[in-house]
Design a protein around this motif. Structure first.
Motif, PDB file in Angstrom:
ATOM      1  N   GLU A 316       0.830  -1.207   0.000  1.00 61.16           N
ATOM      2  CA  GLU A 316       0.000   0.000   0.000  1.00 61.16           C
ATOM      3  C   GLU A 316       0.869   1.263   0.000  1.00 61.16           C
ATOM      4  OE1 GLU A 316      -3.183  -0.093   2.884  1.00 61.16           O
ATOM      5  OE2 GLU A 316      -3.725  -2.128   2.324  1.00 61.16           O
ATOM      6  N   ALA A 317       1.990   1.194   0.729  1.00 60.98           N
ATOM      7  CA  ALA A 317       2.884   2.355   0.772  1.00 60.98           C
ATOM      8  C   ALA A 317       3.460   2.642  -0.612  1.00 60.98           C
ATOM      9  CB  ALA A 317       4.010   2.121   1.775  1.00 60.98           C
ATOM     10  N   SER A 318       3.845   1.599  -1.336  1.00 58.14           N
ATOM     11  CA  SER A 318       4.461   1.829  -2.648  1.00 58.14           C
ATOM     12  C   SER A 318       3.477   2.539  -3.567  1.00 58.14           C
ATOM     13  CB  SER A 318       4.941   0.515  -3.269  1.00 58.14           C
ATOM     14  OG  SER A 318       3.859  -0.271  -3.707  1.00 58.14           O
ATOM     15  N   ARG A 358      10.938   0.182   1.711  1.00 57.34           N
ATOM     16  CA  ARG A 358       9.545  -0.292   1.723  1.00 57.34           C
ATOM     17  C   ARG A 358       8.870  -0.068   0.375  1.00 57.34           C
ATOM     18  NH1 ARG A 358       7.225  -0.167   7.760  1.00 57.34           N
ATOM     19  NH2 ARG A 358       9.160   0.255   8.838  1.00 57.34           N
ATOM     20  N   ILE A 359       9.223   1.005  -0.316  1.00 62.77           N
ATOM     21  CA  ILE A 359       8.659   1.205  -1.657  1.00 62.77           C
ATOM     22  C   ILE A 359       9.142   0.069  -2.565  1.00 62.77           C
ATOM     23  CG2 ILE A 359       8.707   2.663  -3.725  1.00 62.77           C
ATOM     24  CD1 ILE A 359       8.840   5.109  -1.872  1.00 62.77           C
ATOM     25  N   LEU A 360      10.423  -0.272  -2.457  1.00 61.81           N
ATOM     26  CA  LEU A 360      10.958  -1.351  -3.291  1.00 61.81           C
ATOM     27  C   LEU A 360      10.275  -2.678  -2.953  1.00 61.81           C
ATOM     28  CD1 LEU A 360      14.780  -0.464  -3.217  1.00 61.81           C
ATOM     29  CD2 LEU A 360      13.261  -0.283  -5.188  1.00 61.81           C
ATOM     30  N   LEU A 361      10.134  -2.968  -1.668  1.00 61.50           N
ATOM     31  CA  LEU A 361       9.477  -4.220  -1.271  1.00 61.50           C
ATOM     32  C   LEU A 361       8.029  -4.257  -1.758  1.00 61.50           C
ATOM     33  CD1 LEU A 361       9.475  -6.902   0.335  1.00 61.50           C
ATOM     34  CD2 LEU A 361       8.791  -5.594   2.342  1.00 61.50           C
ATOM     35  N   GLY A 362       7.326  -3.147  -1.576  1.00 61.49           N
ATOM     36  CA  GLY A 362       5.930  -3.073  -1.992  1.00 61.49           C
ATOM     37  C   GLY A 362       5.780  -3.225  -3.493  1.00 61.49           C
ATOM     38  N   THR A 363       6.664  -2.574  -4.238  1.00 62.73           N
ATOM     39  CA  THR A 363       6.613  -2.683  -5.696  1.00 62.73           C
ATOM     40  C   THR A 363       6.891  -4.125  -6.112  1.00 62.73           C
ATOM     41  OG1 THR A 363       7.439  -0.428  -5.846  1.00 62.73           O
ATOM     42  CG2 THR A 363       7.581  -1.761  -7.845  1.00 62.73           C
ATOM     43  N   PHE A 364       7.839  -4.749  -5.428  1.00 59.62           N
ATOM     44  CA  PHE A 364       8.174  -6.145  -5.738  1.00 59.62           C
ATOM     45  C   PHE A 364       6.980  -7.079  -5.503  1.00 59.62           C
ATOM     46  CE2 PHE A 364       9.642 -10.212  -3.880  1.00 59.62           C
ATOM     47  CZ  PHE A 364      10.055 -10.809  -5.054  1.00 59.62           C
ATOM     48  N   LEU A 366       3.915  -6.521  -5.486  1.00 58.21           N
ATOM     49  CA  LEU A 366       2.766  -6.258  -6.360  1.00 58.21           C
ATOM     50  C   LEU A 366       3.114  -6.483  -7.827  1.00 58.21           C
ATOM     51  CD1 LEU A 366       1.242  -2.984  -4.818  1.00 58.21           C
ATOM     52  CD2 LEU A 366       0.385  -5.312  -4.604  1.00 58.21           C
ATOM     53  N   SER A 367       4.387  -6.784  -8.126  1.00 58.33           N
ATOM     54  CA  SER A 367       4.779  -6.830  -9.530  1.00 58.33           C
ATOM     55  C   SER A 367       4.329  -8.139 -10.179  1.00 58.33           C
ATOM     56  CB  SER A 367       6.288  -6.627  -9.680  1.00 58.33           C
ATOM     57  OG  SER A 367       6.978  -7.670  -9.038  1.00 58.33           O
ATOM     58  N   SER A 368       4.247  -8.077 -11.478  1.00 55.07           N
ATOM     59  CA  SER A 368       3.725  -9.181 -12.282  1.00 55.07           C
ATOM     60  C   SER A 368       4.457 -10.491 -11.976  1.00 55.07           C
ATOM     61  CB  SER A 368       3.894  -8.796 -13.750  1.00 55.07           C
ATOM     62  OG  SER A 368       3.771  -9.910 -14.560  1.00 55.07           O
ATOM     63  N   GLY A 369       3.695 -11.547 -11.682  1.00 54.05           N
ATOM     64  CA  GLY A 369       4.294 -12.849 -11.415  1.00 54.05           C
ATOM     65  C   GLY A 369       4.491 -13.120  -9.926  1.00 54.05           C
ATOM     66  N   TYR A 370       4.465 -12.072  -9.102  1.00 58.20           N
ATOM     67  CA  TYR A 370       4.695 -12.281  -7.665  1.00 58.20           C
ATOM     68  C   TYR A 370       3.471 -11.958  -6.817  1.00 58.20           C
ATOM     69  CZ  TYR A 370       9.528 -12.522  -9.085  1.00 58.20           C
ATOM     70  OH  TYR A 370      10.689 -12.884  -9.692  1.00 58.20           O
ATOM     71  N   TYR A 371       2.478 -11.335  -7.433  1.00 55.29           N
ATOM     72  CA  TYR A 371       1.302 -10.869  -6.706  1.00 55.29           C
ATOM     73  C   TYR A 371       0.638 -11.997  -5.911  1.00 55.29           C
ATOM     74  CZ  TYR A 371      -3.382  -8.945  -6.006  1.00 55.29           C
ATOM     75  OH  TYR A 371      -4.558  -8.532  -5.456  1.00 55.29           O
ATOM     76  N   ASP A 372       0.385 -13.142  -6.593  1.00 55.08           N
ATOM     77  CA  ASP A 372      -0.286 -14.255  -5.910  1.00 55.08           C
ATOM     78  C   ASP A 372       0.563 -14.837  -4.788  1.00 55.08           C
ATOM     79  OD1 ASP A 372      -2.554 -14.042  -7.306  1.00 55.08           O
ATOM     80  OD2 ASP A 372      -2.273 -15.819  -8.558  1.00 55.08           O
TER      81      ASP A 372
END
Lengths: 486, 89
Positions: A316-318, A358-364, A366-372
């Motif tokens: 959410e922070a990202s 935390r932005i990097l972790l959040g982006t990671f 939520l990124s394609s392939g890792y969301y689930d």
């Protein structure tokens, strides 16, 4: 006794009985700030003139015999992530170093309507990300009980200022423990309200599904009074609950006969210091003597809560912090080559390391392939944790745990190890994940540093929490002890 | 698992120095490994809060802000507009 030493409840009554004036109270608090602020460092901004002007207005209203709120004329300081019109709101970040909000948060509008006296804006971890207030861009706040130790975070200034007598009350915000942890470390009372009970409009967002604004004070009644003033439905926050709230201070009582207090074994396990365990269990025995029933319970998913918390809050922070791009407000890098370069340089120069992490972790996650694998799993875990709390509350009225596994640590001790820093939130994050209310109260000392106990309640069960705390507070003769600052 | 910090940084619009990559990589891997040892979880229902469905306000335009007040926070302005780098060639 100097006026700053009284509780807000006492001052409120004294103002009504004309035993003192708001200007006298405000001057006493401002003098105290002059005396100890160099050592404690609670504030980013002190609004001395504004406070005195407001105090004079209140005194005039009192002289005219106007009927006023309980909070009228009471000095209150505000965490620096809550927007105050015309007064800098920095989130303790270089990114917002010069940001002056053109509007008030809803909680500030409400406090203005109560005629509060605005003392200033309080230091915090940058964008509320941290457990020690060490990630502030401006300065390190000290624990008034031991200036070598952290005040906790992220609402470190909110707790230290109340503890040191630099204000009577404060507002903090709590996403994973950011009100309760510093309240515990600084020996004051802090309430994280039920999610949706206090409007988040004007609170600079960290993790929108977990953030809540809440009060910190030196007595249960003070916290009840401030909570009553800020809760309620707000059309400007679509997530705010539509319901009526009682007058929490007026409804305070010490009768806890027959109340079942659950002690979840997972919160008293390894990692929690023996002295903390002992102090919290002693508190439970005192409540038992008053007629409460103790019951051992289990919340098996507790060990995973911290993981779910970091995934959800960082995700959410990202997203929330994507708005800081150097275009319409906030910091902008001075040398750049084109739009994307401006974004990247602005954000890289404007944010500190913990925020970037935390932005990097959040982006990671939520990124394609890792969301689930990460985000969805964390959300499912959130369901499970909520369900376990629901089951627990079928069998008990209040859950009692330590607020933190240990007392305040030394400044600099955990700054190089994010996981060790995150571990101080281990007892508090479950509450945000489940959207529950929780109150931290002082329950003893270890090596002259305060220990905090956490009372967790059902959704909208704040009165039960406050009453349980009130029963204990009455028993120990009050929590209002301002330490000598040396 | 190897995490491509450069790619994540690009998505985040952050610049990460080469010297910092290793540090962030290690931090991130530690944090990610916390969640990897979770058992499989069953999807037990809606993730929305059933007790508190959101009510939206009427979609009515309101004049809440003065332009000059808003512009005061802009890093760079000209003739009542925010200045940004050239976007269209």
């Amino acid at each position: 006794m100097e006026l700053f030493r009284y509780t807000a409840t006492e001052i409120s009554d004294m103002l009504k009985n004309k035993e003192c004036s708001s200007v006298e109270v405000t001057k006493s608090v401002l003098d105290r700030i002059d005396e100890v602020e160099d050592k404690v460092g609670s504030f980013v901004t002190v609004t001395k003139e504004l406070a005195l002007e407001k105090a004079r207005e209140v005194d005039e209203k009192i002289a005219k015999g106007e009927s006023l709120s309980n909070l009228a004329g009471i000095p209150i300081a505000i965490k620096d992530n809550i927007c105050t019109k015309g007064v800098k709101t920095t989130c303790s970040s270089k990114m917002l170093e010069n940001f002056v909000p053109p509007y008030n948060a809803t909680v500030i509008e409400k406090l203005n309507n109560c005629d509060y006296v605005p003392v200033g804006k309080l230091n915090m971890d940058e964008f509320a990300m941290g457990s020690s207030t060490e990630t502030s861009y401006f300065k390190k706040t000290k624990n008034p009980h031991n200036l070598d130790c952290v005040p906790g975070g992220s609402s470190g200034g909110s707790a230290s200022s109340v503890s040191a007598g630099e204000t009577m009350l404060s507002l903090g915000s709590d996403t994973g423990g950011s009100i309760r942890l510093p309240a515990s470390y600084c020996g004051v009372v802090g309430l994280k309200p039920t999610y949706s009970s206090v409007s988040r409009y004007g609170l600079i967002a960290f993790a929108s599904s977990l953030d809540q604004i809440g009060p910190i004070g030196r007595s249960v009644s003070d916290v009840a009074m401030l909570y009553s003033a800020i809760c309620g439905r707000d059309n400007l926050d679509a997530t705010s609950a539509i319901r009526e709230y009682p007058d929490f201070r007026a409804n305070l009582n010490t009768d806890i006969k027959g109340k079942v207090i659950g002690l979840p074994k997972e919160y008293f396990g390894k990692g929690v210091s023996d002295n903390v365990k002992e102090a919290v269990l002693n508190l439970s025995k005192e409540l038992e003597k008053q007629g409460a029933i103790l019951k051992e319970i289990s919340l098996p998913s507790t060990d995973y809560a911290l993981n779910a918390y970091y995934i959800i809050s960082s995700a959410e922070a990202s997203s929330n912090l994507a708005r800081f791009d150097g275009v319409k407000y906030g910091y902008r890098a001075s040398d750049y080559n084109g739009l994307v370069d401006m974004y990247e340089k602005t954000r890289s120069e404007g944010f500190g390391d913990e925020v970037k992490r935390r932005i990097l972790l959040g982006t990671f996650v939520l990124s394609s392939g890792y969301y689930d694998a990460y985000y969805k799993k964390a959300k499912l875990l959130q369901q499970k944790i909520s369900a376990e709390f629901n089951d627990a509350f079928d069998a008990c009225d209040v859950i009692l745990t330590p607020t933190a596994p240990d007392v305040a640590f030394k400044i600099g001790e955990n700054t190089n190890d994010p996981l060790k820093m995150y571990a101080s939130d281990i007892c508090t994050t479950t509450v945000n994940i489940a959207g529950l209310p929780a109150l931290s109260i002082p329950c003893g000392y270890d090596n002259n540093l305060p220990i905090g106990a956490q009372l967790i309640g059902r959704k909208f069960g704040e009165q039960t929490l406050l009453n349980t705390a009130f029963a204990y507070e009455s028993l120990v003769g009050g929590f209002n002890k301002i330490p000598d600052i040396k | 698992m190897k995490i491509d910090i450069k790619h994540i940084a690009k998505l985040s619009r952050l610049k990460v120095d080469d010297s910092e990559i290793e540090k962030f990589e290690k931090d991130m891997e530690n944090i990610v490994s916390m969640i990897e040892n979770l058992s499989d979880l069953e999807d037990t229902g809606s993730l929305l809060d059933k007790d508190n469905s959101m009510v939206l306000r009427e979609d009515v335009a309101q004049n809440n802000f003065k332009r000059d007040e808003l512009m005061q926070n802009a890093p760079q302005t000209k003739a009542g507009c925010v200045v940004v780098p050239k976007v269209v060639e």
